[in-house]
Scaffold this motif. Structure first.
Motif, short mmCIF file in Angstrom:
data_model
loop_
_atom_site.label_atom_id
_atom_site.label_comp_id
_atom_site.label_asym_id
_atom_site.label_seq_id
_atom_site.Cartn_x
_atom_site.Cartn_y
_atom_site.Cartn_z
N ALA A 68 0.88 -1.19 0.00
CA ALA A 68 0.00 0.00 0.00
C ALA A 68 0.91 1.23 0.00
CB ALA A 68 -0.90 -0.02 1.23
N LYS A 70 0.55 4.28 0.10
CA LYS A 70 0.30 5.42 1.01
C LYS A 70 1.25 5.41 2.20
CE LYS A 70 -4.06 4.53 2.06
NZ LYS A 70 -4.68 3.24 1.73
N ALA A 71 1.71 4.24 2.61
CA ALA A 71 2.58 4.17 3.79
C ALA A 71 3.91 4.87 3.52
CB ALA A 71 2.83 2.72 4.19
N ARG A 158 -15.22 -2.35 -3.11
CA ARG A 158 -14.74 -2.29 -1.73
C ARG A 158 -15.95 -2.47 -0.81
NH1 ARG A 158 -10.86 1.96 1.19
NH2 ARG A 158 -11.10 1.20 3.31
N MET A 172 -11.45 0.22 9.94
CA MET A 172 -11.86 0.70 8.62
C MET A 172 -13.09 -0.06 8.12
SD MET A 172 -9.10 2.71 8.02
CE MET A 172 -8.82 2.89 6.27
N HIS A 204 -12.85 -6.20 -2.29
CA HIS A 204 -11.79 -5.68 -1.44
C HIS A 204 -12.39 -5.54 -0.05
CE1 HIS A 204 -8.99 -1.97 -0.55
NE2 HIS A 204 -8.60 -3.05 0.08
N PHE A 206 -11.44 -4.60 3.45
CA PHE A 206 -10.39 -4.03 4.31
C PHE A 206 -11.00 -3.67 5.66
CE2 PHE A 206 -7.37 -0.99 5.95
CZ PHE A 206 -6.16 -1.57 5.58
N SER A 209 -6.24 -1.41 10.43
CA SER A 209 -4.83 -1.09 10.25
C SER A 209 -4.13 -1.17 11.61
CB SER A 209 -4.82 0.34 9.71
OG SER A 209 -3.56 0.78 9.41
N GLN A 210 -2.81 -1.31 11.61
CA GLN A 210 -1.99 -1.27 12.83
C GLN A 210 -2.55 -2.16 13.93
OE1 GLN A 210 0.85 -0.73 13.61
NE2 GLN A 210 0.91 -0.49 15.79
N GLU A 286 -2.81 -6.73 1.45
CA GLU A 286 -2.12 -5.46 1.16
C GLU A 286 -1.61 -4.87 2.46
OE1 GLU A 286 -6.30 -3.27 0.35
OE2 GLU A 286 -4.56 -1.97 0.31
N LEU A 287 -0.33 -4.60 2.47
CA LEU A 287 0.31 -4.08 3.68
C LEU A 287 1.09 -2.82 3.36
CD1 LEU A 287 1.69 -7.42 5.14
CD2 LEU A 287 -0.34 -6.18 5.89
N GLY A 288 1.05 -1.89 4.29
CA GLY A 288 1.86 -0.69 4.17
C GLY A 288 2.95 -0.72 5.22
N ARG A 289 2.58 -0.27 6.41
CA ARG A 289 3.61 -0.07 7.45
C ARG A 289 4.38 -1.33 7.81
NH1 ARG A 289 0.64 2.93 11.44
NH2 ARG A 289 -1.26 2.66 10.27
N TYR A 391 4.28 6.55 6.91
CA TYR A 391 3.51 7.73 7.33
C TYR A 391 4.44 8.80 7.92
CZ TYR A 391 0.02 4.23 6.45
OH TYR A 391 -0.71 3.25 5.83
C1 PLP Z 1 -7.38 0.52 1.93
C2 PLP Z 1 -6.12 0.54 2.71
N1 PLP Z 1 -5.13 -0.29 2.38
C3 PLP Z 1 -3.96 -0.30 3.06
C4 PLP Z 1 -3.73 0.55 4.10
C5 PLP Z 1 -2.39 0.52 4.76
O1 PLP Z 1 -2.43 0.27 6.12
P1 PLP Z 1 -1.09 -0.11 6.90
O2 PLP Z 1 -0.04 0.87 6.51
O3 PLP Z 1 -1.45 -0.05 8.32
O4 PLP Z 1 -0.69 -1.50 6.46
C6 PLP Z 1 -4.73 1.43 4.49
C7 PLP Z 1 -4.51 2.35 5.61
O5 PLP Z 1 -5.24 3.20 5.96
C8 PLP Z 1 -5.95 1.43 3.77
O6 PLP Z 1 -6.93 2.28 4.08
#
Ligand code: PLP
Length: 411
Positions: A68, A70-71, A158, A172, A204, A206, A209-210, A286-289, A391
């Motif tokens: 993900a 965005k992380a 979603r 979420m 999807h 979801f 998170s965390q 799907e993982l970010g952090r 983040y």
């Molecule tokens: C749709 C979706 N995917 C992935 C993530 C990433 O979350 P994390 O960084 O905790 O793995 C988020 C976080 O808000 C999200 O909203």
């Protein structure tokens, strides 16, 4: 009996040599010289690779790993991630362009996010990425834009699940949410849709998170598979992809421990065996952090040390404007300290005094460390905040008060 004081998980993901923290094998002084900057984020590719290896060691091979973005949307980091994961999840037009330009094939990119704007939907359809639609209006818009472009939009739904994840840093799903379409509404909608108008991929789901609680994640996976099965049952066409969410957390605060993926992986294996139909479906986590946070540090120079009414303040050239989440203002209810070190005095015994580390902003919110026991520091030392690879800069108000932006480097 004295209650044990909670401590931070050991930050042993980096090497230390001659008391110097090494990131990507380099001392902080050398990274500073390389960048010509005395405040920076540094990300260690080997640590990212280790986190990815932990995922694959425990999670069944049938489940693909997506990052993900965005992380950490730093372009050089995205480019490093490109060959290491099976796909990217993006949350904006800009992230989508970064993902495409890394060379990730469009079929392995999904675009989720509430309130997608019409130009974003159009661009996603042109690019051929999968739109995770979050409302019925969004689906209608995608269909109409697709007709104008003579391209069938690639669509997944979603889902806002009815279940709620326990013990999650951020929930979420469950209850009224701006994310996704309520599962009850989908049960009505799915049998009636005209699937000739779009290229339907799947769902999807979801849920949060965390999360650092194995049991809560296991329960969420049980609920996700059960919900996915019900959605498949009411969908008159083939379901090709199910995104099972993410949510794996990392330890930020004292008392938290690293997640053990062993029981989570075993449970997923059991779920796959219980749901043989899923073997024909592409499954994604799907993982970010979890992938990048442990690999990043934020390093700032201690430029002054002052004592106010007995309290020592380490004054630094970094602060909240670079690292909002460490300041406690990015989703935390009560501010707690991230793990902090003096990066050129690793292993030195902490002094008894509890010091504050602060930045240059005229607000008491600009706190990097709140009454922590650190080794005796001097002007010129490096204050290091661990667990900073997710983040960070892009989740921070970099223009607030007009101080310089922070530099990033992938090592
Ligand atoms: C749709 C979706 N995917 C992935 C993530 C990433 O979350 P994390 O960084 O905790 O793995 C988020 C976080 O808000 C999200 O909203």
């Amino acid at each position: 009996m004295n209650k044990a004081v909670p401590v931070h998980a050991p930050m042993n993901q980096f090497d230390v040599k001659d008391q110097q923290l090494l990131v990507g094998g380099k001392r902080l002084d050398d990274i500073a010289a390389l960048l010509d900057k005395e405040v920076f984020y540094a990300y260690d590719t080997e640590v990212i690779k280790r986190q990815i290896a932990i995922f694959h060691q425990h999670i069944p091979a049938a489940i693909k790993l997506h990052f993900a973005i965005k992380a950490n949307p730093y372009p050089a980091l995205i480019n490093r991630m490109r060959p290491l994961v099976a796909g990217f999840d993006v949350a904006s037009h800009k992230e989508m362009l970064l993902a495409l330009q890394s060379g990730m094939p469009s079929e392995d990119i999904s675009f989720a996010g509430p309130a997608k704007q019409i130009p974003e939907i159009r661009a996603a359809i042109i690019a051929g990425v999968t739109l995770h639609v979050e409302s019925e209006t969004e689906l209608q818009r995608a269909i109409e834009i697709g007709q104008q472009l003579s391209v069938k939009p690639i669509v997944a739904f979603r889902v806002n699940p009815a279940f709620e994840l326990k013990a999650s840093g951020m929930k979420m799903g469950g209850g009224p949410k701006q994310f996704g379409i309520d599962e009850e509404r989908l049960f009505e909608l799915l049998p009636e849709l005209d699937y000739s108008q779009f290229d339907f991929r799947g769902f999807h789901i979801f849920w949060g998170s965390q999360n650092l609680k194995q049991d809560a994640i296991i329960e969420a996976h049980d609920n996700t598979f059960a919900l996915a099965q019900k959605l498949i049952d009411v969908t008159p066409v083939a379901v090709r992809t199910i995104n099972l969410g993410g949510g794996f957390g990392i330890p930020y605060f004292a008392g938290e421990q690293r997640l053990d993926l062993t029981p989570i992986g075993q449970n997923l294996q059991r779920l796959l065996e219980q749901h043989p139909l899923m073997s024909d479906i592409e499954l994604v986590i799907e993982l970010g952090r979890f992938l990048v946070a442990e690999a990043g540090i934020y390093a700032a120079k201690i430029t002054d040390i002052k004592v106010s009414r007995g309290q020592t303040f380490l004054m630094t050239n970094g602060g909240l404007h670079h690292h909002l989440s460490n300041s406690g203002n990015f989703g935390q209810v009560i501010r707690k300290n991230y793990p902090v070190a003096i990066g050129n005095k690793m292993g030195n015994v902490p002094s008894d005094a509890k010091v504050m580390a602060v930045g240059p902003l005229c607000t008491p919110l600009d706190t990097l460390a709140d009454k922590m026991t650190l080794p005796q520091a001097e002007v010129g030392d490096w204050l290091v905040i661990f667990q900073s690879g997710a983040y960070g800069p892009t989740a921070s108000p970099q223009d607030f008060l007009g101080h310089p932006h922070v530099t990033e480097v992938v090592l």
